[in-house]
Design a protein around this motif. Structure first.
Motif, PDB file in Angstrom:
ATOM      1  N   SER A 105     -66.215 -10.358  -0.692  1.00 61.79           N
ATOM      2  CA  SER A 105     -65.734 -11.245   0.378  1.00 61.79           C
ATOM      3  C   SER A 105     -66.541 -12.531   0.464  1.00 61.79           C
ATOM      4  CB  SER A 105     -65.807 -10.509   1.725  1.00 61.79           C
ATOM      5  OG  SER A 105     -67.151 -10.124   2.012  1.00 61.79           O
ATOM      6  N   ASP A 106     -67.656 -12.586  -0.301  1.00 62.66           N
ATOM      7  CA  ASP A 106     -68.533 -13.754  -0.211  1.00 62.66           C
ATOM      8  C   ASP A 106     -68.837 -14.359  -1.570  1.00 62.66           C
ATOM      9  OD1 ASP A 106     -70.061 -11.711  -1.212  1.00 62.66           O
ATOM     10  OD2 ASP A 106     -71.336 -11.519   0.562  1.00 62.66           O
ATOM     11  N   GLY A 107     -68.131 -13.925  -2.627  1.00 63.23           N
ATOM     12  CA  GLY A 107     -68.352 -14.497  -3.958  1.00 63.23           C
ATOM     13  C   GLY A 107     -69.381 -13.781  -4.787  1.00 63.23           C
ATOM     14  N   GLY A 108     -70.130 -12.847  -4.213  1.00 64.74           N
ATOM     15  CA  GLY A 108     -71.154 -12.134  -4.971  1.00 64.74           C
ATOM     16  C   GLY A 108     -72.358 -11.819  -4.119  1.00 64.74           C
ATOM     17  N   MET A 109     -72.901 -10.619  -4.269  1.00 68.67           N
ATOM     18  CA  MET A 109     -73.979 -10.149  -3.403  1.00 68.67           C
ATOM     19  C   MET A 109     -75.240 -10.999  -3.528  1.00 68.67           C
ATOM     20  SD  MET A 109     -75.662  -6.325  -3.262  1.00 68.67           S
ATOM     21  CE  MET A 109     -76.269  -6.419  -4.958  1.00 68.67           C
ATOM     22  N   ASP A 110     -75.643 -11.334  -4.759  1.00 70.24           N
ATOM     23  CA  ASP A 110     -76.904 -12.056  -4.935  1.00 70.24           C
ATOM     24  C   ASP A 110     -76.813 -13.492  -4.449  1.00 70.24           C
ATOM     25  OD1 ASP A 110     -77.794  -9.733  -5.988  1.00 70.24           O
ATOM     26  OD2 ASP A 110     -78.095 -10.451  -8.019  1.00 70.24           O
ATOM     27  N   ASN A 111     -75.682 -14.140  -4.699  1.00 69.50           N
ATOM     28  CA  ASN A 111     -75.512 -15.490  -4.175  1.00 69.50           C
ATOM     29  C   ASN A 111     -75.474 -15.465  -2.654  1.00 69.50           C
ATOM     30  OD1 ASN A 111     -74.699 -18.452  -4.621  1.00 69.50           O
ATOM     31  ND2 ASN A 111     -73.054 -17.697  -3.338  1.00 69.50           N
ATOM     32  N   VAL A 122     -77.219 -13.640  -0.750  1.00 68.37           N
ATOM     33  CA  VAL A 122     -78.595 -13.594  -0.258  1.00 68.37           C
ATOM     34  C   VAL A 122     -79.150 -15.006  -0.099  1.00 68.37           C
ATOM     35  CG1 VAL A 122     -80.951 -12.904  -0.843  1.00 68.37           C
ATOM     36  CG2 VAL A 122     -79.066 -11.315  -1.211  1.00 68.37           C
ATOM     37  N   VAL A 123     -78.893 -15.861  -1.090  1.00 63.47           N
ATOM     38  CA  VAL A 123     -79.394 -17.241  -1.030  1.00 63.47           C
ATOM     39  C   VAL A 123     -78.670 -18.020   0.058  1.00 63.47           C
ATOM     40  CG1 VAL A 123     -79.961 -19.268  -2.393  1.00 63.47           C
ATOM     41  CG2 VAL A 123     -79.766 -17.058  -3.512  1.00 63.47           C
ATOM     42  N   VAL A 124     -77.371 -17.820   0.174  1.00 70.22           N
ATOM     43  CA  VAL A 124     -76.608 -18.513   1.212  1.00 70.22           C
ATOM     44  C   VAL A 124     -77.066 -18.060   2.596  1.00 70.22           C
ATOM     45  CG1 VAL A 124     -74.303 -18.875   2.173  1.00 70.22           C
ATOM     46  CG2 VAL A 124     -74.637 -18.849  -0.304  1.00 70.22           C
ATOM     47  N   ARG A 125     -77.327 -16.776   2.745  1.00 65.49           N
ATOM     48  CA  ARG A 125     -77.807 -16.275   4.027  1.00 65.49           C
ATOM     49  C   ARG A 125     -79.174 -16.865   4.367  1.00 65.49           C
ATOM     50  NH1 ARG A 125     -76.790 -11.375   3.067  1.00 65.49           N
ATOM     51  NH2 ARG A 125     -78.834 -10.706   2.315  1.00 65.49           N
ATOM     52  N   ALA A 126     -80.021 -17.042   3.349  1.00 67.91           N
ATOM     53  CA  ALA A 126     -81.324 -17.671   3.584  1.00 67.91           C
ATOM     54  C   ALA A 126     -81.151 -19.118   4.017  1.00 67.91           C
ATOM     55  CB  ALA A 126     -82.166 -17.594   2.307  1.00 67.91           C
ATOM     56  N   ASP A 150     -87.811 -14.469   5.704  1.00 64.57           N
ATOM     57  CA  ASP A 150     -87.733 -13.260   6.527  1.00 64.57           C
ATOM     58  C   ASP A 150     -86.967 -12.162   5.796  1.00 64.57           C
ATOM     59  OD1 ASP A 150     -89.129 -14.447   8.559  1.00 64.57           O
ATOM     60  OD2 ASP A 150     -87.349 -15.071   9.689  1.00 64.57           O
ATOM     61  N   ASP A 151     -86.094 -12.561   4.873  1.00 68.47           N
ATOM     62  CA  ASP A 151     -85.359 -11.602   4.046  1.00 68.47           C
ATOM     63  C   ASP A 151     -86.195 -11.288   2.807  1.00 68.47           C
ATOM     64  OD1 ASP A 151     -83.639 -10.106   2.519  1.00 68.47           O
ATOM     65  OD2 ASP A 151     -81.974 -11.526   2.597  1.00 68.47           O
ATOM     66  N   PRO A 152     -86.678 -10.057   2.644  1.00 66.86           N
ATOM     67  CA  PRO A 152     -87.542  -9.746   1.491  1.00 66.86           C
ATOM     68  C   PRO A 152     -86.821  -9.846   0.158  1.00 66.86           C
ATOM     69  CG  PRO A 152     -86.948  -7.733   2.671  1.00 66.86           C
ATOM     70  CD  PRO A 152     -86.467  -8.878   3.501  1.00 66.86           C
ATOM     71  N   HIS A 153     -85.481  -9.863   0.168  1.00 67.79           N
ATOM     72  CA  HIS A 153     -84.736  -9.956  -1.074  1.00 67.79           C
ATOM     73  C   HIS A 153     -84.481 -11.398  -1.492  1.00 67.79           C
ATOM     74  CE1 HIS A 153     -83.376  -5.721   0.107  1.00 67.79           C
ATOM     75  NE2 HIS A 153     -84.099  -5.595  -0.978  1.00 67.79           N
ATOM     76  N   PHE A 154     -84.921 -12.352  -0.710  1.00 67.64           N
ATOM     77  CA  PHE A 154     -84.826 -13.753  -1.115  1.00 67.64           C
ATOM     78  C   PHE A 154     -86.056 -14.067  -1.973  1.00 67.64           C
ATOM     79  CE2 PHE A 154     -85.756 -18.299  -0.356  1.00 67.64           C
ATOM     80  CZ  PHE A 154     -84.620 -18.825  -0.943  1.00 67.64           C
ATOM     81  N   LEU A 155     -85.861 -14.139  -3.288  1.00 62.62           N
ATOM     82  CA  LEU A 155     -86.975 -14.228  -4.231  1.00 62.62           C
ATOM     83  C   LEU A 155     -87.020 -15.589  -4.928  1.00 62.62           C
ATOM     84  CD1 LEU A 155     -86.532 -10.697  -5.877  1.00 62.62           C
ATOM     85  CD2 LEU A 155     -87.881 -11.319  -3.859  1.00 62.62           C
ATOM     86  N   TYR A 156     -86.599 -16.629  -4.226  1.00 61.18           N
ATOM     87  CA  TYR A 156     -86.477 -17.941  -4.840  1.00 61.18           C
ATOM     88  C   TYR A 156     -87.477 -18.924  -4.237  1.00 61.18           C
ATOM     89  CZ  TYR A 156     -82.026 -16.079  -6.515  1.00 61.18           C
ATOM     90  OH  TYR A 156     -81.056 -15.306  -7.102  1.00 61.18           O
ATOM     91  N   LEU A 157     -87.644 -20.048  -4.920  1.00 62.75           N
ATOM     92  CA  LEU A 157     -88.485 -21.124  -4.405  1.00 62.75           C
ATOM     93  C   LEU A 157     -87.785 -21.836  -3.253  1.00 62.75           C
ATOM     94  CD1 LEU A 157     -89.734 -22.558  -7.823  1.00 62.75           C
ATOM     95  CD2 LEU A 157     -91.091 -21.267  -6.158  1.00 62.75           C
ATOM     96  N   PRO A 158     -88.523 -22.578  -2.426  1.00 69.96           N
ATOM     97  CA  PRO A 158     -87.884 -23.262  -1.279  1.00 69.96           C
ATOM     98  C   PRO A 158     -86.779 -24.228  -1.688  1.00 69.96           C
ATOM     99  CG  PRO A 158     -90.271 -23.239  -1.033  1.00 69.96           C
ATOM    100  CD  PRO A 158     -89.990 -22.727  -2.402  1.00 69.96           C
ATOM    101  N   SER A 159     -86.884 -24.805  -2.876  1.00 72.12           N
ATOM    102  CA  SER A 159     -85.858 -25.760  -3.301  1.00 72.12           C
ATOM    103  C   SER A 159     -84.494 -25.106  -3.444  1.00 72.12           C
ATOM    104  CB  SER A 159     -86.264 -26.408  -4.632  1.00 72.12           C
ATOM    105  OG  SER A 159     -86.674 -25.431  -5.571  1.00 72.12           O
ATOM    106  N   ALA A 169     -80.566 -26.189  -2.196  1.00 72.25           N
ATOM    107  CA  ALA A 169     -79.470 -26.181  -3.160  1.00 72.25           C
ATOM    108  C   ALA A 169     -78.299 -25.342  -2.657  1.00 72.25           C
ATOM    109  CB  ALA A 169     -79.955 -25.648  -4.502  1.00 72.25           C
ATOM    110  N   ALA A 170     -78.586 -24.329  -1.864  1.00 71.46           N
ATOM    111  CA  ALA A 170     -77.525 -23.450  -1.357  1.00 71.46           C
ATOM    112  C   ALA A 170     -76.987 -23.893  -0.006  1.00 71.46           C
ATOM    113  CB  ALA A 170     -78.040 -22.016  -1.245  1.00 71.46           C
ATOM    114  N   ALA A 171     -77.611 -24.904   0.589  1.00 72.55           N
ATOM    115  CA  ALA A 171     -77.197 -25.298   1.939  1.00 72.55           C
ATOM    116  C   ALA A 171     -75.753 -25.764   1.984  1.00 72.55           C
ATOM    117  CB  ALA A 171     -78.123 -26.400   2.460  1.00 72.55           C
ATOM    118  N   GLY A 172     -75.289 -26.387   0.897  1.00 74.46           N
ATOM    119  CA  GLY A 172     -73.913 -26.850   0.884  1.00 74.46           C
ATOM    120  C   GLY A 172     -72.901 -25.729   0.973  1.00 74.46           C
TER     121      GLY A 172
END
Length: 394
Positions: free
Chosen positions: A40-46, A48-52, A64-73, A77-80
């Motif tokens: 329903s959201d295009g993919g579970m891992d993506n 996670v980034v969109v939720r962050a 706050d989400d321990p499964h967000f394993l990316y750099l702040p940048s 990039a996902a804000a859009g």
């Protein structure tokens, strides 16, 4: 009469090539449509980034989400995507991931001077999409590994044409989105391309520092995510990790011993990659095989390490199939990929939580194949020997 036969033969070849591309389009469209139907959201891992990103826009910390394993940048990039409705994401995200994988395959082909309109180009991508399980897994999850699968062959293509600074910028941008290609900096060290290496390092550092200043927890990646990665405490995630450091303890091997074995293997891999770079001679196989050795060595020791990470290196090696002496010409390359054939069941490994053992087999055998292939090349070929050329018409 002979001219007529030649015309008919040419028409048949063109028609066959056109049919192959139609089949390829159907396979890729079906893969993306399957994800759009199942998620329903295009993919579970993506997601996670969109939720962050959504948490950050609401004033919270994405870490706050321990499964967000990316750099702040990656948050910026996902804000859009936050502005798009879910119905649009479930269609656009799978198409974007599939597009990244297809473009990565195209760059790998051009790196090996294989025409994009050839039958091998169509058959190879169709084979990856339909016959290599991590391809559909990556599209289903919409993991940002897809950016690395595009960035690596693109960077090597630029480097092969002498544009090392541009290659460093591409790798740096990919690291800013997901640090998966960070080990590729060693290749720039091997090549002594200092300006390109500086660009590779500065792009993610500047992007992450600037993005981190906008976060309520600027050092969250180092205080939360990095310790999480080093500990590997998530029991759910550990079930899907393919590195020996994660799989061997499930077989009863003590964790310190498993970690040491993986670290030694990674160190040997870097040394073999260096020898491959120094003694392998120039040519279309040198860059991809050295890069593949470095990335596979990192996957052996990294936590986490998933099956879809293989899509960073497998297309790169497969694209060298037309060249005599390439890794893909050896039987061990194909043996390593056998557990990843969709629909092929293995005794005691049918449960999805045991698939990590199949992934570990592929990772370990493929790593040994690439490393041993480089050593075998040294024995067969003097330093000044010409690089093998393509021997088959595709």
């Amino acid at each position: 009469m002979s001219e007529r036969k030649s015309d008919i033969s040419g028409w048949l070849v063109r028609r066959a090539s056109w049919h192959l591309w139609v089949v390829l389009g159907v396979v890729l469209a079906a893969t993306a449509a399957r994800t759009a139907r199942l998620t329903s959201d295009g993919g579970m891992d993506n997601a996670v980034v969109v939720r962050a990103a959504r948490t950050w826009l609401a004033g919270g910390s994405p870490y706050d989400d321990p499964h967000f394993l990316y750099l702040p940048s990656a948050v910026l990039a996902a804000a859009g995507q936050v502005l798009l409705p879910q119905s649009a994401l479930r269609v656009l995200v799978p198409l974007a991931v599939t597009g990244c994988l297809a473009l990565g395959w195209a760059c790998a082909l051009r790196l090996h001077d294989v025409p994009l309109c050839s039958r091998f180009a169509a058959l190879g991508l169709a084979g990856l999409a339909a016959g290599f399980a991590p391809f559909s897994h990556l599209v289903l999850l919409a993991n940002w590994t897809a950016t690395a699968a595009l960035a690596l062959p693109l960077a090597l293509l630029l480097a092969s044409r002498g544009r090392w600074v541009a290659a460093g910028a591409v790798v740096g941008a990919a690291v800013a989105l997901k640090p998966l290609l960070a080990p590729l900096a060693v290749l720039f060290l091997f090549a002594r391309r200092w300006r390109a290496l500086a660009v590779l390092v500065l792009v993610p550092v500047v992007a992450s520092a600037a993005s981190g200043l906008l976060m309520p927890d600027p050092a969250g990646f180092f205080t939360r995510t990095l310790p999480f990665l080093l500990r590997g405490d998530d029991g759910f995630v550990r079930l899907y990790e393919a590195s020996p450091a994660a799989v061997l303890p499930r077989l009863g091997v003590p964790e310190p011993l498993a970690g040491a074995a993986a670290a030694v293997t990674a160190l040997v891999g870097v040394l073999c990659a260096y020898r491959r770079w120094c003694r392998g001679g120039p040519g279309p196989l040198r860059l991809p095989e050295t890069a593949a050795a470095l990335m596979l060595s990192a996957f052996m020791v990294s936590r986490p390490s998933y099956d879809h990470y293989l899509l960073v290196v497998v297309p790169l090696l497969l694209a060298g199939l037309p060249y005599a002496g390439s890794v893909a010409r050896g039987p061990w390359f194909w043996l390593a990929l056998t557990p990843q054939v969709p629909g092929l069941t293995w005794p005691y490994l049918e449960p999805v939580r045991r698939r990590a053992f199949k992934d570990a087999f592929t990772l370990c055998v493929l790593t040994c194949t690439v490393l041993c292939h480089g050593r075998a090349r040294e024995r067969r070929m003097p330093v000044d020997s010409p690089q093998p050329t393509a021997v088959a018409s595709f």
